[in-house]
Design a protein around this motif. Structure first.
Motif, short mmCIF file in Angstrom:
data_model
loop_
_atom_site.label_atom_id
_atom_site.label_comp_id
_atom_site.label_asym_id
_atom_site.label_seq_id
_atom_site.Cartn_x
_atom_site.Cartn_y
_atom_site.Cartn_z
N UNK A 90 0.80 -1.23 0.00
CA UNK A 90 0.00 0.00 0.00
C UNK A 90 0.83 1.28 0.00
N UNK A 91 2.08 1.20 0.42
CA UNK A 91 2.95 2.38 0.44
C UNK A 91 3.22 2.87 -0.97
N UNK A 92 3.54 4.17 -1.10
CA UNK A 92 3.96 4.71 -2.39
C UNK A 92 5.48 4.52 -2.49
N UNK A 93 5.91 3.76 -3.51
CA UNK A 93 7.32 3.42 -3.63
C UNK A 93 7.88 3.96 -4.95
N UNK A 94 9.06 4.57 -4.87
CA UNK A 94 9.68 5.18 -6.04
C UNK A 94 11.13 4.73 -6.19
N UNK A 95 11.54 4.45 -7.43
CA UNK A 95 12.96 4.23 -7.72
C UNK A 95 13.58 5.59 -7.97
N UNK A 96 14.82 5.78 -7.54
CA UNK A 96 15.48 7.07 -7.73
C UNK A 96 16.63 6.95 -8.71
N UNK A 97 16.94 8.07 -9.36
CA UNK A 97 18.09 8.13 -10.26
C UNK A 97 18.98 9.29 -9.81
N UNK A 98 20.24 8.98 -9.56
CA UNK A 98 21.19 10.00 -9.16
C UNK A 98 22.58 9.42 -9.12
N UNK A 99 23.54 10.24 -8.74
CA UNK A 99 24.94 9.79 -8.68
C UNK A 99 25.70 10.72 -7.75
N UNK A 100 26.97 10.40 -7.53
CA UNK A 100 27.79 11.21 -6.63
C UNK A 100 27.81 12.67 -7.05
N UNK A 101 27.92 12.90 -8.36
CA UNK A 101 28.02 14.28 -8.87
C UNK A 101 26.76 15.09 -8.62
N UNK A 102 25.61 14.43 -8.50
CA UNK A 102 24.36 15.16 -8.28
C UNK A 102 24.02 15.27 -6.79
N UNK A 103 24.85 14.69 -5.94
CA UNK A 103 24.69 14.72 -4.47
C UNK A 103 23.48 13.90 -4.03
N UNK A 104 22.34 14.14 -4.64
CA UNK A 104 21.12 13.39 -4.34
C UNK A 104 20.48 12.96 -5.65
N UNK A 105 19.30 12.34 -5.58
CA UNK A 105 18.65 11.92 -6.82
C UNK A 105 18.07 13.12 -7.56
N UNK A 106 18.01 13.01 -8.89
CA UNK A 106 17.49 14.09 -9.73
C UNK A 106 16.24 13.66 -10.49
N UNK A 107 15.87 12.38 -10.36
CA UNK A 107 14.68 11.88 -11.04
C UNK A 107 14.12 10.69 -10.27
N UNK A 108 12.83 10.45 -10.44
CA UNK A 108 12.19 9.31 -9.78
C UNK A 108 11.27 8.58 -10.75
#
Length: 253
Positions: A72-90
């Motif tokens: 039932x939870x809302x679950x998302x895959x993330x896209x990011x890398x070291x250079x972006x510090x955090x994810x930039x897309x889901x």
């Protein structure tokens, strides 16, 4: 990043030991959590206690994504890398519309846009993070400036008989029939240039015959190799290059 998120948004943060079943260390319910696929896989019965979950650090297998449809939870895959510090897309992993199920696209976070270079690798524009564009080695299908489909790493692409094979895409399909560590690679071939092979961790005698349903003929492994134990990186990912060297030593290719 969870510490930064908590400080930025004024969240109360509970800290638990990093293991494959983090939710078993608490009986509380939560608004948000970040996990890697292995933790999600081993926490399926407890995920209902978290309203929103982001999953990163490694690709989410087709098997796990299918299992998440019952959560039932809302679950998302993330896209990011070291250079972006955090994810930039889901990308949504459950509670999806028919269109989202079909295209499996990542959506940019606010203020982020994308383009591709001459290799069809993703280029990220995220002014809040970097004044310069961020080049990647991820081959994608760019659907719009804010949406893309991820195919795989450019350095893993196999050119077999003129067809480009993305190992990560083949691995997603095989996840439905293989439940032990494995990966797709290639070896030189006089006819095809490169021949797709499947490398499995384990004993050949204990492994059943594999049906390659859902794969194009050029994606189907032409050979299967078994390795007693894979080599892994310090972060727990399969070290493809080092593991393949073990086979090369034995097989002489």
């Amino acid at each position: 990043m969870m510490l930064v998120r908590a400080m930025m948004h004024g969240w109360h943060l509970d800290i638990v030991s990093p293991n494959k079943q983090p939710l078993l260390q608490t009986i509380k319910s939560y608004d948000f959590a970040a996990m890697v696929p292995m933790q999600v896989q081993h926490s399926l019965k407890e995920l209902h206690r978290v309203k929103k979950i982001i999953v990163g650090g490694a690709p989410v297998s087709a098997v796990l994504e299918k299992q998440l449809q019952e959560v039932p939870s809302k679950v998302f895959a993330t896209y990011g890398m070291t250079e972006t510090i955090t994810h930039v897309a889901i990308r949504k992993l459950n509670n999806k519309t028919e269109t989202e199920i079909k295209i499996k696209a990542y959506e940019a976070l606010p203020g982020v846009t994308f383009e591709v270079d001459s290799r069809n690798c993703l280029v990220i524009h995220a002014p809040a993070i970097s004044k310069k564009k961020i080049n990647t080695n991820d081959v994608v299908v760019l659907l719009s400036k804010t949406q893309f489909q991820w195919l795989g790493r450019a350095d893993f692409v196999i050119n077999s008989g003129g067809h480009k094979v993305y190992p990560e895409q083949v691995e997603q399909v095989l996840a439905l029939v293989i439940d032990v560590p494995y990966f797709i690679s290639s070896i030189p071939d006089k006819s095809l240039g490169e021949k797709v092979i499947l490398i499995i961790e384990g004993n050949k005698d204990a492994f059943p015959e594999i049906e390659y349903l859902g794969l194009h003929p050029y994606e189907k492994p032409k050979e299967i190799y078994f390795v007693k134990s894979f080599s892994y990186t310090t972060t727990g990912k399969i070290n493809r290059e080092e593991t393949k060297k073990k086979i090369a030593t034995l097989e002489g290719f």
